[in-house]
Design a protein around this motif. Structure first.
Motif, PDB file in Angstrom:
ATOM      1  N   LEU A   1      -2.810   6.359  -0.523  1.00 47.30           N
ATOM      2  CA  LEU A   1      -3.061   6.772  -1.897  1.00 47.30           C
ATOM      3  C   LEU A   1      -3.808   5.680  -2.640  1.00 47.30           C
ATOM      4  N   LEU A   2      -4.616   6.085  -3.589  1.00 45.89           N
ATOM      5  CA  LEU A   2      -5.290   5.130  -4.455  1.00 45.89           C
ATOM      6  C   LEU A   2      -4.321   4.739  -5.551  1.00 45.89           C
ATOM      7  N   SER A   3      -4.294   3.470  -5.875  1.00 39.50           N
ATOM      8  CA  SER A   3      -3.422   3.024  -6.952  1.00 39.50           C
ATOM      9  C   SER A   3      -4.233   2.210  -7.941  1.00 39.50           C
ATOM     10  N   THR A   4      -3.745   2.177  -9.152  1.00 42.32           N
ATOM     11  CA  THR A   4      -4.421   1.409 -10.187  1.00 42.32           C
ATOM     12  C   THR A   4      -3.667   0.106 -10.401  1.00 42.32           C
ATOM     13  N   VAL A   5      -4.385  -0.899 -10.834  1.00 40.13           N
ATOM     14  CA  VAL A   5      -3.789  -2.198 -11.093  1.00 40.13           C
ATOM     15  C   VAL A   5      -4.007  -2.509 -12.562  1.00 40.13           C
TER      16      VAL A   5
ATOM     17  N   TYR B   1       0.849  -1.182   0.000  1.00 39.02           N
ATOM     18  CA  TYR B   1       0.000   0.000   0.000  1.00 39.02           C
ATOM     19  C   TYR B   1       0.890   1.239   0.000  1.00 39.02           C
ATOM     20  N   GLU B   2       0.504   2.222  -0.792  1.00 34.62           N
ATOM     21  CA  GLU B   2       1.287   3.449  -0.913  1.00 34.62           C
ATOM     22  C   GLU B   2       0.647   4.554  -0.068  1.00 34.62           C
ATOM     23  N   PHE B   3       1.480   5.257   0.655  1.00 33.30           N
ATOM     24  CA  PHE B   3       1.047   6.344   1.525  1.00 33.30           C
ATOM     25  C   PHE B   3       1.834   7.606   1.199  1.00 33.30           C
TER      26      PHE B   3
END
Length: 69
Positions: A40-44, A4-6
């Motif tokens: 942060l929201l991330s895309t896959v 997870y990115e912060f």
């Protein structure tokens, strides 16, 4: 294990944390020691080994013609 990115609101640093999915919503501290962080929201991107793009399904009706309407 998912990553997870912060981002730290205090210093602007972006960092990643590996943790189980059950802990995805838990807060994370910045590596600099700040506690004010936001996930942060991330895309896959998921790709397959098939050929090129697939054509759109054809058919009529509200659901592609499968319900007989």
């Amino acid at each position: 294990m998912p990553r997870y990115e912060f981002r730290c609101r205090a210093c602007g640093a972006t960092f990643e944390v590996s943790r189980p999915m059950r802990a995805a919503a838990d807060p994370a501290s910045c590596p600099q020691g700040h506690a004010d962080t936001v996930k942060l929201l991330s895309t896959v991107a998921v790709t397959g080994r098939g050929g090129g793009p697939r054509p759109a399904p054809s058919g009529g009706g509200c659901c592609g013609g499968g319900c007989g309407c």
